[in-house]
Design a protein around this motif. Structure first.
Motif, PDB file in Angstrom:
ATOM      1  N   LYS A  68       0.866  -1.234  -0.061  1.00 35.44           N
ATOM      2  CA  LYS A  68       0.042   0.179   0.059  1.00 35.44           C
ATOM      3  C   LYS A  68       0.955   1.343   0.185  1.00 35.44           C
ATOM      4  N   GLY A  69       2.096   1.036  -0.291  1.00 42.59           N
ATOM      5  CA  GLY A  69       3.039   2.269  -0.334  1.00 42.59           C
ATOM      6  C   GLY A  69       3.667   2.529   0.829  1.00 42.59           C
ATOM      7  N   HIS A  70       3.606   1.926   2.034  1.00 42.97           N
ATOM      8  CA  HIS A  70       4.316   2.332   3.225  1.00 42.97           C
ATOM      9  C   HIS A  70       5.771   1.763   3.364  1.00 42.97           C
ATOM     10  N   PRO A  71       6.840   2.517   3.553  1.00 44.62           N
ATOM     11  CA  PRO A  71       7.924   1.895   3.087  1.00 44.62           C
ATOM     12  C   PRO A  71       8.573   0.841   4.038  1.00 44.62           C
ATOM     13  N   VAL A  72       8.008   0.882   5.281  1.00 46.95           N
ATOM     14  CA  VAL A  72       8.309  -0.402   6.372  1.00 46.95           C
ATOM     15  C   VAL A  72       7.128  -0.992   6.910  1.00 46.95           C
ATOM     16  N   GLY A  73       6.068  -0.834   6.466  1.00 47.66           N
ATOM     17  CA  GLY A  73       4.939  -1.307   7.020  1.00 47.66           C
ATOM     18  C   GLY A  73       4.698  -1.047   8.222  1.00 47.66           C
ATOM     19  N   ALA A  74       4.819   0.133   9.022  1.00 45.57           N
ATOM     20  CA  ALA A  74       4.697   0.521  10.361  1.00 45.57           C
ATOM     21  C   ALA A  74       3.416   0.524  10.845  1.00 45.57           C
ATOM     22  N   THR A  75       2.120   0.791  10.383  1.00 47.97           N
ATOM     23  CA  THR A  75       1.073   0.953  11.138  1.00 47.97           C
ATOM     24  C   THR A  75       0.093  -0.358  11.263  1.00 47.97           C
ATOM     25  N   GLY A  76      -0.341  -0.865  12.207  1.00 46.69           N
ATOM     26  CA  GLY A  76      -1.019  -1.975  12.116  1.00 46.69           C
ATOM     27  C   GLY A  76      -2.640  -1.664  12.118  1.00 46.69           C
ATOM     28  N   VAL A  77      -3.154  -0.515  11.978  1.00 41.31           N
ATOM     29  CA  VAL A  77      -4.408  -0.071  11.833  1.00 41.31           C
ATOM     30  C   VAL A  77      -5.141  -0.725  10.589  1.00 41.31           C
ATOM     31  N   SER A  78      -4.512  -0.785   9.407  1.00 43.13           N
ATOM     32  CA  SER A  78      -4.977  -1.484   8.261  1.00 43.13           C
ATOM     33  C   SER A  78      -5.272  -2.916   8.554  1.00 43.13           C
ATOM     34  N   GLN A  79      -4.358  -3.505   9.121  1.00 45.70           N
ATOM     35  CA  GLN A  79      -4.349  -4.915   9.461  1.00 45.70           C
ATOM     36  C   GLN A  79      -5.509  -5.275  10.416  1.00 45.70           C
ATOM     37  N   HIS A  80      -5.781  -4.512  11.261  1.00 49.36           N
ATOM     38  CA  HIS A  80      -6.867  -4.705  12.164  1.00 49.36           C
ATOM     39  C   HIS A  80      -8.287  -4.533  11.312  1.00 49.36           C
ATOM     40  N   VAL A  81      -8.186  -3.556  10.579  1.00 43.90           N
ATOM     41  CA  VAL A  81      -9.522  -3.161   9.786  1.00 43.90           C
ATOM     42  C   VAL A  81      -9.614  -4.386   8.731  1.00 43.90           C
ATOM     43  N   LEU A  82      -8.703  -4.801   8.091  1.00 45.40           N
ATOM     44  CA  LEU A  82      -8.799  -5.968   7.343  1.00 45.40           C
ATOM     45  C   LEU A  82      -9.282  -7.370   8.050  1.00 45.40           C
ATOM     46  N   ALA A  83      -8.868  -7.451   9.373  1.00 51.11           N
ATOM     47  CA  ALA A  83      -9.288  -8.552  10.197  1.00 51.11           C
ATOM     48  C   ALA A  83     -10.488  -8.437  10.501  1.00 51.11           C
ATOM     49  N   ALA A  84     -11.137  -7.527  10.977  1.00 54.67           N
ATOM     50  CA  ALA A  84     -12.344  -6.994  11.253  1.00 54.67           C
ATOM     51  C   ALA A  84     -13.502  -7.075  10.025  1.00 54.67           C
ATOM     52  N   ARG A  85     -12.885  -6.569   9.002  1.00 57.52           N
ATOM     53  CA  ARG A  85     -14.021  -6.913   7.902  1.00 57.52           C
ATOM     54  C   ARG A  85     -13.949  -8.615   7.435  1.00 57.52           C
ATOM     55  N   GLN A  86     -12.898  -9.339   7.654  1.00 53.16           N
ATOM     56  CA  GLN A  86     -13.084 -10.651   7.397  1.00 53.16           C
ATOM     57  C   GLN A  86     -13.956 -11.293   8.398  1.00 53.16           C
TER      58      GLN A  86
ATOM     59  N   MET B 295       4.840  -4.804  14.953  1.00 59.84           N
ATOM     60  CA  MET B 295       6.008  -4.435  15.873  1.00 59.84           C
ATOM     61  C   MET B 295       6.206  -2.979  15.472  1.00 59.84           C
ATOM     62  N   GLY B 296       6.713  -2.317  16.519  1.00 59.27           N
ATOM     63  CA  GLY B 296       6.907  -0.837  16.436  1.00 59.27           C
ATOM     64  C   GLY B 296       8.539  -0.300  16.744  1.00 59.27           C
ATOM     65  N   GLY B 297       8.878   0.631  16.419  1.00 58.41           N
ATOM     66  CA  GLY B 297      10.199   1.082  16.290  1.00 58.41           C
ATOM     67  C   GLY B 297      11.146  -0.098  15.907  1.00 58.41           C
ATOM     68  N   LEU B 298      12.120  -0.262  16.634  1.00 54.70           N
ATOM     69  CA  LEU B 298      13.024  -1.344  16.249  1.00 54.70           C
ATOM     70  C   LEU B 298      12.833  -2.613  16.770  1.00 54.70           C
ATOM     71  N   ALA B 299      11.483  -3.129  16.621  1.00 53.37           N
ATOM     72  CA  ALA B 299      11.147  -4.247  17.485  1.00 53.37           C
ATOM     73  C   ALA B 299      11.034  -4.359  18.940  1.00 53.37           C
ATOM     74  N   VAL B 300      11.088  -2.850  19.403  1.00 60.25           N
ATOM     75  CA  VAL B 300      11.152  -2.774  20.809  1.00 60.25           C
ATOM     76  C   VAL B 300       9.809  -3.064  21.309  1.00 60.25           C
ATOM     77  N   ALA B 301       8.673  -2.530  20.516  1.00 65.35           N
ATOM     78  CA  ALA B 301       7.234  -2.955  21.031  1.00 65.35           C
ATOM     79  C   ALA B 301       6.438  -3.613  20.131  1.00 65.35           C
ATOM     80  N   ASN B 302       6.038  -4.677  20.643  1.00 62.06           N
ATOM     81  CA  ASN B 302       5.171  -5.687  19.858  1.00 62.06           C
ATOM     82  C   ASN B 302       3.895  -5.833  20.577  1.00 62.06           C
ATOM     83  N   TYR B 303       2.959  -5.727  19.568  1.00 68.14           N
ATOM     84  CA  TYR B 303       1.612  -5.849  19.694  1.00 68.14           C
ATOM     85  C   TYR B 303       0.936  -6.999  19.122  1.00 68.14           C
TER      86      TYR B 303
END
Length: 155
Positions: free
Chosen positions: A100-118, A139-147
């Motif tokens: 979707k054009g994000h250089p590092v795939g940083a935000t998980g909002v899109s993933q949650h939206v797709l999961a909720a739609r499924q 994973m956020g930052g340098l994999a310091v924060a994982n959700y």
């Protein structure tokens, strides 16, 4: 360590994980595993329990493909075609955030939206039949924060 399932595991049965006659002998003749055989069916949970030195870590390294077996074989369904749209573990059918054009795939909002739609049956062409649960890992930052988010369909 010797692990044996109580069920019959014929060649026609497809398991999420199958371990058949697995052995691991290290240099110097140290036998870590001898003829380990079991399977875990898709959707089942399993625990690996045993005393120190019985081969638990060796078996996990074999399952992950980090270490080669000395005998037998390990088959993991996701390495055998399980992750396609009709497979037992479909993985982000949208192609992920990088597509979707994000250089590092940083935000998980899109993933949650797709999961909720499924789970709500509104994913359009990407809809999976019978979706009941979804897991989203971010994973956020340098994999310091994982959700990890686990969503379940509400009837």
């Amino acid at each position: 360590m010797h692990v044996q399932s109580m069920e019959d595991h014929s060649a026609t049965r497809v398991a999420g994980l199958a371990v058949k006659g697995v052995g691991k002998t290290f240099p110097g003749g140290v036998v870590a595993l001898d003829q380990a055989s079991f399977s875990v069916e898709t959707g089942q949970f399993a625990a690996l329990v045993g005393p120190s030195g019985c081969g638990k870590s060796t078996l996990l390294r074999l399952l992950a493909g980090i270490t080669e077996t000395s005998a037998g074989y390990v088959e993991v369904a996701h390495l055998s075609g399980g992750v396609h749209p009709d497979g037992w573990l479909p993985v982000n059918l949208s192609g992920g955030l990088k597509s979707k054009g994000h250089p590092v795939g940083a935000t998980g909002v899109s993933q949650h939206v797709l999961a909720a739609r499924q789970l709500s049956g509104t994913a359009g062409e990407m809809q999976l039949r019978g979706a009941r649960r979804a897991a989203v890992h971010n994973m956020g930052g340098l994999a310091v924060a994982n959700y990890v988010g686990v969503l379940e369909a509400v009837a």
